[in-house]
Design a protein around this motif. Structure first.
Motif, PDB file in Angstrom:
ATOM      1  N   ALA A   1       0.821  -1.210   0.000  1.00 28.02           N
ATOM      2  CA  ALA A   1       0.000   0.000   0.000  1.00 28.02           C
ATOM      3  C   ALA A   1       0.860   1.267   0.000  1.00 28.02           C
ATOM      4  N   GLU A   2       2.162   1.126   0.222  1.00 25.17           N
ATOM      5  CA  GLU A   2       3.044   2.281   0.314  1.00 25.17           C
ATOM      6  C   GLU A   2       3.988   2.357  -0.894  1.00 25.17           C
ATOM      7  N   THR A   3       4.488   3.559  -1.157  1.00 26.65           N
ATOM      8  CA  THR A   3       5.490   3.765  -2.202  1.00 26.65           C
ATOM      9  C   THR A   3       6.529   4.769  -1.706  1.00 26.65           C
ATOM     10  N   TYR A   4       7.726   4.590  -2.107  1.00 27.05           N
ATOM     11  CA  TYR A   4       8.840   5.516  -1.844  1.00 27.05           C
ATOM     12  C   TYR A   4       8.900   5.932  -0.362  1.00 27.05           C
ATOM     13  N   LEU A   5       9.114   4.934   0.467  1.00 21.99           N
ATOM     14  CA  LEU A   5       9.251   5.199   1.896  1.00 21.99           C
ATOM     15  C   LEU A   5      10.632   5.747   2.246  1.00 21.99           C
ATOM     16  N   HIS A   6      11.579   5.647   1.320  1.00 20.35           N
ATOM     17  CA  HIS A   6      12.944   6.086   1.596  1.00 20.35           C
ATOM     18  C   HIS A   6      13.395   7.095   0.544  1.00 20.35           C
ATOM     19  N   GLU A   7      14.263   8.005   0.964  1.00 18.92           N
ATOM     20  CA  GLU A   7      14.714   9.074   0.078  1.00 18.92           C
ATOM     21  C   GLU A   7      15.553   8.536  -1.079  1.00 18.92           C
ATOM     22  N   ARG A   8      15.491   9.293  -2.161  1.00 20.08           N
ATOM     23  CA  ARG A   8      16.333   8.955  -3.307  1.00 20.08           C
ATOM     24  C   ARG A   8      17.792   9.301  -2.985  1.00 20.08           C
ATOM     25  N   PRO A   9      18.730   8.392  -3.235  1.00 19.39           N
ATOM     26  CA  PRO A   9      20.147   8.714  -2.976  1.00 19.39           C
ATOM     27  C   PRO A   9      20.640   9.761  -3.974  1.00 19.39           C
ATOM     28  N   GLU A  10      21.708  10.429  -3.618  1.00 19.94           N
ATOM     29  CA  GLU A  10      22.260  11.471  -4.479  1.00 19.94           C
ATOM     30  C   GLU A  10      23.609  11.027  -5.050  1.00 19.94           C
TER      31      GLU A  10
ATOM     32  N   PRO B   1      19.023  16.672  -6.901  1.00 15.73           N
ATOM     33  CA  PRO B   1      18.943  16.535  -5.439  1.00 15.73           C
ATOM     34  C   PRO B   1      17.784  15.629  -5.042  1.00 15.73           C
ATOM     35  N   SER B   2      17.914  15.002  -3.896  1.00 16.88           N
ATOM     36  CA  SER B   2      16.885  14.068  -3.445  1.00 16.88           C
ATOM     37  C   SER B   2      15.565  14.761  -3.160  1.00 16.88           C
ATOM     38  N   ASP B   3      15.596  16.085  -2.781  1.00 15.45           N
ATOM     39  CA  ASP B   3      14.341  16.768  -2.460  1.00 15.45           C
ATOM     40  C   ASP B   3      13.526  17.098  -3.700  1.00 15.45           C
ATOM     41  N   GLN B   4      14.065  16.784  -4.905  1.00 19.36           N
ATOM     42  CA  GLN B   4      13.318  17.003  -6.141  1.00 19.36           C
ATOM     43  C   GLN B   4      12.707  15.703  -6.675  1.00 19.36           C
ATOM     44  N   ALA B   5      12.741  14.656  -5.891  1.00 19.66           N
ATOM     45  CA  ALA B   5      12.256  13.358  -6.359  1.00 19.66           C
ATOM     46  C   ALA B   5      10.744  13.255  -6.377  1.00 19.66           C
ATOM     47  N   ALA B   6      10.050  14.134  -5.651  1.00 21.67           N
ATOM     48  CA  ALA B   6       8.592  14.015  -5.547  1.00 21.67           C
ATOM     49  C   ALA B   6       7.909  14.103  -6.907  1.00 21.67           C
ATOM     50  N   ASP B   7       8.389  15.016  -7.754  1.00 16.96           N
ATOM     51  CA  ASP B   7       7.778  15.149  -9.079  1.00 16.96           C
ATOM     52  C   ASP B   7       7.957  13.877  -9.894  1.00 16.96           C
ATOM     53  N   ASP B   8       9.126  13.263  -9.809  1.00 14.66           N
ATOM     54  CA  ASP B   8       9.365  12.018 -10.546  1.00 14.66           C
ATOM     55  C   ASP B   8       8.539  10.869  -9.978  1.00 14.66           C
ATOM     56  N   GLU B   9       8.316  10.869  -8.675  1.00 12.97           N
ATOM     57  CA  GLU B   9       7.516   9.819  -8.052  1.00 12.97           C
ATOM     58  C   GLU B   9       6.052   9.951  -8.437  1.00 12.97           C
ATOM     59  N   ALA B  10       5.574  11.183  -8.573  1.00 16.85           N
ATOM     60  CA  ALA B  10       4.166  11.402  -8.901  1.00 16.85           C
ATOM     61  C   ALA B  10       3.830  10.943 -10.308  1.00 16.85           C
ATOM     62  N   ALA B  11       4.841  10.797 -11.174  1.00 14.93           N
ATOM     63  CA  ALA B  11       4.601  10.405 -12.561  1.00 14.93           C
ATOM     64  C   ALA B  11       4.388   8.916 -12.721  1.00 14.93           C
ATOM     65  N   ASP B  12       4.558   8.166 -11.643  1.00 14.71           N
ATOM     66  CA  ASP B  12       4.414   6.712 -11.732  1.00 14.71           C
ATOM     67  C   ASP B  12       2.948   6.315 -11.983  1.00 14.71           C
ATOM     68  N   GLN B  13       2.816   5.187 -12.692  1.00 14.13           N
ATOM     69  CA  GLN B  13       1.500   4.588 -12.885  1.00 14.13           C
ATOM     70  C   GLN B  13       1.434   3.328 -12.062  1.00 14.13           C
ATOM     71  N   ASP B  14       0.292   3.087 -11.484  1.00 14.02           N
ATOM     72  CA  ASP B  14       0.155   1.893 -10.643  1.00 14.02           C
ATOM     73  C   ASP B  14      -0.159   0.690 -11.504  1.00 14.02           C
ATOM     74  N   ASP B  15       0.867   0.256 -12.235  1.00 15.05           N
ATOM     75  CA  ASP B  15       0.710  -0.938 -13.094  1.00 15.05           C
ATOM     76  C   ASP B  15       1.384  -2.113 -12.429  1.00 15.05           C
ATOM     77  N   THR B  16       0.919  -3.296 -12.744  1.00 10.47           N
ATOM     78  CA  THR B  16       1.529  -4.514 -12.220  1.00 10.47           C
ATOM     79  C   THR B  16       2.540  -5.039 -13.206  1.00 10.47           C
ATOM     80  N   GLU B  17       3.549  -5.718 -12.649  1.00  9.55           N
ATOM     81  CA  GLU B  17       4.578  -6.310 -13.498  1.00  9.55           C
ATOM     82  C   GLU B  17       4.608  -7.821 -13.273  1.00  9.55           C
TER      83      GLU B  17
END
Length: 279
Positions: free
Chosen positions: A247-256, A262-278
């Motif tokens: 139920a969770e995504t990206y619980l840990h910061e992106r490494p630099e 910078p890791s504090d700019q990762a939110a925009d990239d995370e929001a672009a994800d689609q909840d697809d199954t693999e």
């Protein structure tokens, strides 16, 4: 009368002299005796035998030289093929490749308290110098890294593999490593059974960071550009060190990494994800 006799004697003398002049002389050699004939035949046989022996020795010497030249030509041909391969490999690379060496993990996470992971996480690959998005899937056994132009070669008697990261245009990565060649020793190979048939994939070991986790992880190499994540983390990685909350995504910061965002700019990239199954 006496003068007549003188004239007759003179004529006979001239006739005899003419016969002596016109009589042909014979130049034929005297006939050979049987002993001389046999001696001559033996001399000819000996000379012929010596010529045949000399010719056979020359032919054998030429054959030996031909075999030596053939071996030299084959060796030169082999060297040329290796040189062509090396030249082609060097021409295909704009810069020096990233060479993966074995690294010792640092135990930053407690083995007693497992790290909680979401179904999607950022992972860092320090030996390559980039971060990538990863799908965490306990249904998969082995972790996987998206790779292309996978080429096996030998280095110092060991099996190695050369590859590039297989990424889509919208995959988030440190751009300077997007088209870099990466070289790593092959740990083993795994057989993948799919509907389309069986496939053998090389497995390499990479130092990976994820939040407090810093571990050497085995990755199979295959092209994942048709999927949403360039990295898949399987249960072999999670065993004893992590659990997953789907139920969770990206619980840990992106490494630099140098050259990356910078890791504090990762939110925009995370929001672009689609909840697809693999897989």
């Amino acid at each position: 009368m006496r003068s007549g006799v003188l004239w007759l004697m003179a004529g006979l003398s001239m006739s005899l002299a003419g016969c002596a002049v016109t009589q042909p002389q014979s130049n034929e050699p005297p006939p050979l005796s049987e002993a001389s004939f046999n001696t001559r035949i033996l001399e000819l046989e000996t000379a012929l035998s010596q010529q045949c022996q000399a010719s056979a020795a020359i032919n054998e010497q030429q054959l030996d030289q031909q075999q030596v030249l053939t071996a030299d030509i084959r060796e030169v041909g082999s060297l040329l093929r290796h040189l062509r391969q090396e030249v082609a490999s060097l021409e295909a690379r704009d810069e020096e490749p990233i060479i993966i060496r074995e690294e010792c993990p640092v135990a930053e996470a407690s083995q007693d308290n497992k790290t909680l992971l979401g179904r999607s996480e950022w992972v860092g690959l320090p030996s390559i110098g980039t971060y990538l998005k990863a799908r965490v899937d306990s249904g998969a056994n082995t972790s996987s890294l998206s790779a292309t132009e996978i080429t096996r070669f030998e280095r110092d008697g060991e099996d190695w593999v050369r590859f590039k990261l297989a990424l889509n245009e919208d995959d988030v990565v440190v751009e300077q490593v997007r088209d870099k060649w990466i070289e790593a020793p092959i740990e083993r190979r795994v057989k993948i059974v799919q509907a389309s048939g069986e496939e053998s994939r090389p497995v390499i070991s990479l130092l990976m960071t994820l939040g407090p986790i810093r571990e050497n992880v085995e990755f199979t190499l295959n092209n994942r550009t048709h999927l949403d994540y360039p990295v898949l983390l399987g249960r072999r990685f999670m065993m004893d060190i992590a659990t997953i909350d789907v139920a969770e995504t990206y619980l840990h910061e992106r490494p630099e990494f140098p050259g990356g965002a910078p890791s504090d700019q990762a939110a925009d990239d995370e929001a672009a994800d689609q909840d697809d199954t693999e897989e």
